[in-house]
Motif scaffolding. Structure first.
Motif, PDB file in Angstrom:
ATOM      1  N   VAL A 217       0.846  -1.194   0.000  1.00 45.92           N
ATOM      2  CA  VAL A 217       0.000   0.000   0.000  1.00 45.92           C
ATOM      3  C   VAL A 217       0.882   1.246   0.000  1.00 45.92           C
ATOM      4  N   PHE A 218       0.546   2.179  -0.879  1.00 47.69           N
ATOM      5  CA  PHE A 218       1.160   3.502  -0.862  1.00 47.69           C
ATOM      6  C   PHE A 218       0.148   4.486  -0.315  1.00 47.69           C
ATOM      7  N   VAL A 219       0.587   5.374   0.559  1.00 42.14           N
ATOM      8  CA  VAL A 219      -0.294   6.413   1.086  1.00 42.14           C
ATOM      9  C   VAL A 219       0.476   7.722   1.124  1.00 42.14           C
ATOM     10  N   THR A 220      -0.204   8.790   0.760  1.00 43.78           N
ATOM     11  CA  THR A 220       0.441  10.098   0.767  1.00 43.78           C
ATOM     12  C   THR A 220      -0.486  11.145   1.336  1.00 43.78           C
ATOM     13  N   GLN A 221       0.111  12.168   1.938  1.00 43.22           N
ATOM     14  CA  GLN A 221      -0.678  13.345   2.258  1.00 43.22           C
ATOM     15  C   GLN A 221      -0.964  14.050   0.941  1.00 43.22           C
ATOM     16  N   GLY A 222      -2.153  14.651   0.828  1.00 46.66           N
ATOM     17  CA  GLY A 222      -2.554  15.225  -0.445  1.00 46.66           C
ATOM     18  C   GLY A 222      -2.859  16.704  -0.414  1.00 46.66           C
ATOM     19  N   GLY A 223      -2.562  17.360   0.718  1.00 49.73           N
ATOM     20  CA  GLY A 223      -2.799  18.792   0.793  1.00 49.73           C
ATOM     21  C   GLY A 223      -4.201  19.139   1.238  1.00 49.73           C
ATOM     22  N   LEU A 228     -13.239  24.818  -0.556  1.00 52.49           N
ATOM     23  CA  LEU A 228     -12.651  25.838  -1.413  1.00 52.49           C
ATOM     24  C   LEU A 228     -11.227  25.515  -1.862  1.00 52.49           C
ATOM     25  N   THR A 229     -10.623  24.465  -1.298  1.00 55.99           N
ATOM     26  CA  THR A 229      -9.188  24.250  -1.524  1.00 55.99           C
ATOM     27  C   THR A 229      -8.835  22.928  -2.176  1.00 55.99           C
ATOM     28  N   HIS A 230      -9.776  22.006  -2.307  1.00 59.47           N
ATOM     29  CA  HIS A 230      -9.436  20.664  -2.789  1.00 59.47           C
ATOM     30  C   HIS A 230      -8.904  20.658  -4.212  1.00 59.47           C
ATOM     31  N   SER A 231      -9.232  21.687  -5.006  1.00 66.11           N
ATOM     32  CA  SER A 231      -8.795  21.712  -6.404  1.00 66.11           C
ATOM     33  C   SER A 231      -7.369  22.226  -6.574  1.00 66.11           C
ATOM     34  N   GLU A 232      -6.745  22.714  -5.485  1.00 66.20           N
ATOM     35  CA  GLU A 232      -5.357  23.174  -5.603  1.00 66.20           C
ATOM     36  C   GLU A 232      -4.453  22.016  -6.042  1.00 66.20           C
ATOM     37  N   VAL A 233      -4.381  20.988  -5.226  1.00 64.25           N
ATOM     38  CA  VAL A 233      -3.536  19.842  -5.567  1.00 64.25           C
ATOM     39  C   VAL A 233      -4.181  18.494  -5.236  1.00 64.25           C
ATOM     40  N   TYR A 234      -5.115  18.474  -4.285  1.00 70.12           N
ATOM     41  CA  TYR A 234      -5.654  17.204  -3.792  1.00 70.12           C
ATOM     42  C   TYR A 234      -6.331  16.397  -4.899  1.00 70.12           C
ATOM     43  N   SER A 261      -9.873  21.353   6.168  1.00 71.45           N
ATOM     44  CA  SER A 261      -9.847  19.895   6.068  1.00 71.45           C
ATOM     45  C   SER A 261      -8.576  19.486   5.325  1.00 71.45           C
ATOM     46  N   TRP A 262      -8.007  18.358   5.736  1.00 73.47           N
ATOM     47  CA  TRP A 262      -6.780  17.888   5.091  1.00 73.47           C
ATOM     48  C   TRP A 262      -7.026  16.537   4.455  1.00 73.47           C
ATOM     49  N   GLY A 263      -6.341  16.288   3.332  1.00 73.01           N
ATOM     50  CA  GLY A 263      -6.598  15.074   2.583  1.00 73.01           C
ATOM     51  C   GLY A 263      -5.421  14.122   2.543  1.00 73.01           C
ATOM     52  N   HIS A 311     -19.666  17.734  -2.523  1.00 73.19           N
ATOM     53  CA  HIS A 311     -18.980  18.666  -3.419  1.00 73.19           C
ATOM     54  C   HIS A 311     -17.578  18.166  -3.770  1.00 73.19           C
ATOM     55  N   VAL A 312     -16.810  17.767  -2.758  1.00 75.79           N
ATOM     56  CA  VAL A 312     -15.450  17.278  -2.997  1.00 75.79           C
ATOM     57  C   VAL A 312     -15.486  15.937  -3.703  1.00 75.79           C
ATOM     58  N   ARG A 313     -16.394  15.065  -3.310  1.00 71.90           N
ATOM     59  CA  ARG A 313     -16.490  13.739  -3.929  1.00 71.90           C
ATOM     60  C   ARG A 313     -16.772  13.842  -5.420  1.00 71.90           C
ATOM     61  N   GLN A 314     -17.676  14.717  -5.799  1.00 70.87           N
ATOM     62  CA  GLN A 314     -17.995  14.880  -7.217  1.00 70.87           C
ATOM     63  C   GLN A 314     -16.828  15.494  -7.978  1.00 70.87           C
ATOM     64  N   ALA A 315     -16.114  16.429  -7.334  1.00 64.08           N
ATOM     65  CA  ALA A 315     -14.973  17.055  -7.995  1.00 64.08           C
ATOM     66  C   ALA A 315     -13.860  16.048  -8.252  1.00 64.08           C
ATOM     67  N   LEU A 316     -13.606  15.160  -7.303  1.00 62.97           N
ATOM     68  CA  LEU A 316     -12.582  14.136  -7.489  1.00 62.97           C
ATOM     69  C   LEU A 316     -12.965  13.190  -8.623  1.00 62.97           C
TER      70      LEU A 316
END
Length: 341
Positions: A217-223, A228-234, A261-263, A311-316
């Motif tokens: 398993v690979f896991v990373t912090q995603g920013g 309002l912020t999930h589209s930056e890098v997450y 919130s952090w991803g 909102h975030v789920r649909q954007a991803l």
């Protein structure tokens, strides 16, 4: 370096005003100093500072450690708050334990970054883990955290910890051994910073994935992963991992000191099993050293972190951007390397 005067004495600024959005500003009340981080050009995050414990510039990044009223000791790299003593357990428990709990028997772990030692501390709580390799590029950050962050002294002195000072990419490329878990505890991708190339499709595909054992398993912090912020890098990191791994799981939680919130994102070529709340709690009890309980994560909380808002789920789900060196996205701010250029 600029200066501010508090009670008649000069205090050096952490960095040049407005260079990273970091500044220690004089206050009109009894608190004396305020730390200011520029989240966006028109948004700043401010909290009180009682003491400046350390400031400096390493080969790779600006470094600051301050004592804050609301958050305790706060580590700041390149103008971005990295970790706060009061709530770092939220970030580090979420980063480490889901991946290790989903793996049937994690024995060896590779940490990219993680210089403060908290990620290693959490991984070492798993009784099945026989070896943790922590690879951070910045010796000055590691040495300072080892000396001053008392909560991680035991982890830094563990016989199961192999501490390596090197670029994570170079270290993984040079090693022949493989790992059950690889963790990306890297600084946020900022323009001019040392880490953004380690969020790319080519890195995940050509360097990370070949170093995972079967079922690894690979896991990373995603920013930032807020409304309002999930589209930056997450969302981009999530979609990039979808191009490399068969199964990808995003999750998020609120971290007060990050003011958002952090991803995080888990990825594997083996399906993640359906684990009930009670089974997660059972695994935590069976697998972890119970000398101290987890402070944030349990079965119910883990389930909640994976229930992203609509909102975030649909954007991803709709995200098409793939993170490459040529098309990199960045969080707001600039690395010390770019400032020096």
């Amino acid at each position: 370096m600029g200066e501010v005067h508090v009670n008649g004495s000069a205090t050096k600024l952490i960095s040049k005003p407005n260079s990273n959005g970091i500044a220690l500003q004089p206050s009109n009340n009894h608190r004396g100093l305020w730390f200011e981080e520029e989240i966006e050009e028109d948004l700043r995050w401010v909290f009180s500072v009682s003491r400046v414990l350390h400031t400096g510039v390493s080969e790779f990044q600006d470094i600051a450690l301050v004592e804050s009223g609301p958050f305790g000791k706060v580590l700041i790299l390149d103008g971005k708050l990295q970790s706060a003593e009061a709530d770092e357990f939220v970030y580090h428990e979420c980063l480490v334990h889901p991946a290790l709990l989903y793996h049937p028997n994690p024995r060896n772990v590779f940490i990219m970054g993680g210089g403060e030692g908290s990620t290693a501390r959490e991984a070492l709580r798993h009784k099945s883990v026989t070896k943790v390799v922590m690879c951070d590029i910045d010796k000055e950050v590691v040495d300072f955290c080892r000396a001053h962050l008392t909560m991680n002294h035991e982890a830094f002195h563990s016989s199961r910890l192999d501490l390596v000072i090197n670029d994570a990419r170079a270290e993984l490329e040079e090693r022949e051994d493989k790992f059950d878990i690889i963790i990306g505890d890297l600084a946020d991708p900022v323009e001019g910073g040392p880490c953004y190339k380690l969020y790319t499709q080519s890195f995940y595909e050509l360097v990370v994935k070949p170093r995972l054992n079967a079922g690894g398993v690979f896991v990373t912090q995603g920013g930032p992963a807020g409304i309002l912020t999930h589209s930056e890098v997450y969302s981009s990191i999530f979609n990039t991992l979808r191009q490399v791994f068969k199964y990808v799981v995003p999750y998020a939680a609120h971290v007060p000191s990050y003011s958002d919130s952090w991803g995080w994102i888990m990825a594997s070529d083996k399906p993640f099993p359906q684990i009930t709340v009670s089974e997660t709690d059972s695994r935590i009890k069976q697998r972890l050293d119970q000398s101290s309980e987890l402070r944030f994560l349990d079965g119910e909380t883990l389930r909640a972190t994976m229930a992203l808002n609509k909102h975030v789920r649909q954007a991803l789900a709709k995200e098409k951007h793939v993170y490459t060196e040529e098309s990199a996205r960045f969080v707001h701010g600039h690395g010390a390397a770019q400032q020096a250029a």
